[in-house]
Structures are given as C-alpha cells and as structure tokens.
Scaffold this active site. Sequence first.
Site, mmCIF file in Angstrom:
data_model
loop_
_atom_site.group_PDB
_atom_site.id
_atom_site.type_symbol
_atom_site.label_atom_id
_atom_site.label_comp_id
_atom_site.label_asym_id
_atom_site.label_seq_id
_atom_site.Cartn_x
_atom_site.Cartn_y
_atom_site.Cartn_z
ATOM 1 N N THR A 154 -7.332 -71.646 -21.795
ATOM 2 C CA THR A 154 -7.803 -70.569 -20.506
ATOM 3 C C THR A 154 -8.951 -70.272 -20.930
ATOM 4 O O THR A 154 -9.584 -71.100 -22.001
ATOM 5 C CB THR A 154 -6.996 -69.311 -20.373
ATOM 6 O OG1 THR A 154 -7.483 -69.077 -19.259
ATOM 7 C CG2 THR A 154 -6.748 -68.761 -21.002
ATOM 8 N N ASN A 155 -9.940 -68.871 -20.374
ATOM 9 C CA ASN A 155 -11.068 -68.616 -21.289
ATOM 10 C C ASN A 155 -10.804 -67.647 -20.576
ATOM 11 O O ASN A 155 -10.528 -66.848 -20.001
ATOM 12 C CB ASN A 155 -11.833 -69.071 -20.069
ATOM 13 C CG ASN A 155 -11.722 -68.978 -18.966
ATOM 14 O OD1 ASN A 155 -12.334 -68.261 -18.365
ATOM 15 N ND2 ASN A 155 -12.648 -70.377 -17.771
ATOM 16 N N ARG A 156 -12.623 -66.670 -20.964
ATOM 17 C CA ARG A 156 -11.984 -64.897 -21.544
ATOM 18 C C ARG A 156 -12.884 -64.216 -19.895
ATOM 19 O O ARG A 156 -12.840 -63.011 -19.278
ATOM 20 C CB ARG A 156 -13.796 -64.784 -21.442
ATOM 21 C CG ARG A 156 -12.741 -64.635 -23.563
ATOM 22 C CD ARG A 156 -13.840 -64.779 -24.705
ATOM 23 N NE ARG A 156 -14.622 -63.266 -24.347
ATOM 24 C CZ ARG A 156 -15.882 -62.702 -24.173
ATOM 25 N NH1 ARG A 156 -16.845 -64.086 -24.679
ATOM 26 N NH2 ARG A 156 -16.148 -61.914 -23.796
ATOM 27 N N SER A 157 -12.790 -65.053 -18.663
ATOM 28 C CA SER A 157 -13.433 -64.668 -17.577
ATOM 29 C C SER A 157 -12.166 -63.387 -17.048
ATOM 30 O O SER A 157 -10.546 -64.031 -17.020
ATOM 31 C CB SER A 157 -13.095 -65.615 -16.291
ATOM 32 O OG SER A 157 -13.254 -64.720 -15.022
#
Length: 424
Positions: free
Chosen positions: A221-224
């Site tokens: 996933t990512n930090r959004s």
Amino acid sequence: MSEPPASLDRAALQGARVLLGVSGGVAAYKAALLARGLVTHGAHVQAVLTEAATRFIAPAQLAALTGRPVPTDVFDDAHRIVHVDLARQADVAVVAPATANALGKLAGGLGDDLLSSTLLCLTAPLVLAPAMHTEMWEHPAVVANVATLRERGVVLVGPEHGPLAGGDEGPGRLAEEGAILDAVAAALAPAGRGSGELAGVRAVVTAGATREHLDPVRYLTNRSSGRMGYAVAGALARRGAHVDLVAGPGELPDPPGVTVHRVETAREMHAAVVERAQDAAIVVGAAAVADFRPAQAADRKRKKGATDEPEQVTLVRNPDILADVGARKRPGQVLVGFAAETHDEEAHGADKLGRKGLDLIVVNRVDAHDAGFAVETNRGVLLTADGQRIALPLASKEALAETLVDHIVARRTGADLPERTPPR
Ligand code: C5P
C-alpha cells in the site's frame, strides 16, 4: 479537520423545520448541543426522544433549548396522530445519536414507539448520526442495516473513531456537532434551499490508497490518507452535486451528503469507478492507486520456508482508472487528476494530463512537510488542458478542494472564476 465557515455552507438551516430524534445511547447528552447549534443557525427544531433517551437527557432540557414541547410517547396528544403530524412538518430529520436499535428498527420498517413511527411516515431527507460501541457497529447485522439504509438514500454522518464510554476506543463515537450540522444543511440543499451550482450533476471521486494483497495477512500500500479526495467529495456535495466517493480503506468519516463506496484493491476501485463514470459529468481521481499488484495473492499465509533465501514476488500492472475513464470520455465530461511527485513535478503532471485525457491536474510534491500524504494542508499547481498554470498556495485540504471545485464549475460553464475569500 477544520470546520467550513457557517455562512457559506449552513445557510440552508435558516428557517428550516428540523425534526431532531434522540435515541437511547450515552451520547444522547450531546443532542442538547446539537439542538442549540441548529437553533443558532436559525432552524426551528422539534425534538423527539425515545423512552431510553429520557434516561440520558431530560426532555425539559431540549424543550427549553428548542422552545417547543418534547413528546416521547405516541399517546401524548393522541387525537393529533402525533407521528404523522411530526413527520409532515419536517423539512429534514436527523437522529443523533442513532443507536444500533434505532438503525435496526428503521432498516426493518418497525414502528413501536413515537420516534420510529414518525420516521416511517417521513418523506423528507433523513440524516442519521450513529453512536455505539465498536463491537455493535461492526456486527454483521448492523453493517447490513447500514447498507440497507444507505441504499434507501439515508445520509449517514460518522461514527468517528475515538474514545467511547467505559474507557474503550475505536469507531463508534458520535460525529462532531459541526459535521452533523453540515450533513443536515447538505441534506436540505437538494430541496432547493442551499446554493447549488452543481445541483443535479453526478460526480465520482476516488480517494485514499489501495491495498494489493500478497496473502491473507500482508499487502502492498502507500501513505495516502484519503483526506484530499474526501475534501473534494464534500466540496462537490456542498455545491449540490450527487457524489459517489470510491474510497480505499481508512477511518475518515463519510463527508455529509456523499455516497461512499468502500473498496480495497485497485481492480475493485476500477470496477466501481468505470461503472459510475459513464453517468457522471465530473470525475476526480484523488486516490493513490497502486500501479502494480502481486501476480499471485496466496490464499494461505506465505511461509518463510526452510532456507533464508528470500521469496521473489512477481508484480503485474494494475489498470489505470483515470486513463480508462479518459479513453471513454463523453463530450462535456470534466476529468481531474492529481499527480503526487517528488521531483520535476510540473513536467510529470503535464505529461499525465495529456496521456490520461484530463481537463485539469493538481500537481503537488509529496516530500514536503506541509503538502501531500497524511497532512492536513496541501499546495501545488493546477495545470489545465488548454495550457494554463495556476498556483495553489498553501491551504487546508478543504480550502484547496473549494478552489479546485471553482475551477471545475468554471470549466463546465466556461464562466470567469468567481471571487472567493482567501483560503482559511
Ligand atoms: O500515473 P499516476 O499514478 O502518477 O497518476 C496520478 C493520477 O492518476 C491520480 O489522479 C490517480 O488517482 C490516477 N490513477 C488512476 N489509476 C491508476 C493510477 C493512477 O486512476 N492505476
């Protein structure tokens, strides 16, 4: 999240007849503050309490704050057929707090007390602000009831994540007073009470990160955080648009007046967006969609194996949601993207604008302390398909969303941009 200015968004409350239902949860005491907030914004408030609510808040207190008697029983004033009367006299109804029991009765069509019977007679918009312990909120029966109510067009505001009664913490806390006031005002707006440059217009917004599963316990996933997309969805709804927000996992409360569809993976987001984009006049892609996913999502947990040799994970490309929407763009549709970059942001943004068939793209750095992922503020540059470059100075994500919606509205009408007070 900062509150929008009352004068802009809550004007619809002035003179509105608001039925305030209070069901029997610990948060019932907060109904007094909500009643006062509604009255302060010029609403005429009729409170109705369930029997259990009277254990948490005195009817006399709400009567004093609203200036009206507070019925609790179908047989008070029975000759008036009180529940029918109360429902007919409401421009909007809000139940705060709405307990699991209140949600269940409404979803199932039960009317065994004054509040539930009144809600069954209601034809005006309905806003529910649930509050309960996390276990109840997550119970499959409550989840199913909430889905039923959403499908019927009921607006849900909250619950929020936070401290709960008894020292617990989690999702289940009553939404903040400001969020409930906004939701009630937004619910009134489509009836022609608010300002609505986008009344009757359908919009689809994506928000947050996607999760790409490696196995049942691990994912990429990512930090959004989803904040920017949620802010854009809220801003479009405040202008009267009918907004579908397709959001990745997260704990942000649903923006008032917005229909939220929760997804996990890029492919789920793609399916949810493509289906709805066909009927939408505005599509805004604010999600940070994973470009790749593991080729195989194992259905059992991947084990380390006998050697220390690391396992190789093969990635495959995810669909590009906005590019696909862009490829099928209908005349007059406005497509908006975001480009989160760590370098050469304007060149990359301009390239994406052309490649994905967008009308507008917000370009921002994600390596700054005050912009990009998981912070409250943002700044950047807005690039347009006809070659304009508009600076977006540092502002809250809500204020930046309002500015972006100004540009979307101007694009639809070809009008000059309205003068707007500087961002808060
Ligand atoms: O190509 P990049 O991910 O930088 O493009 C950013 C824009 O494209 C964002 O608006 C994002 O929501 C959208 N996007 C998408 N589907 C993808 C990748 C990006 O809709 N698979």
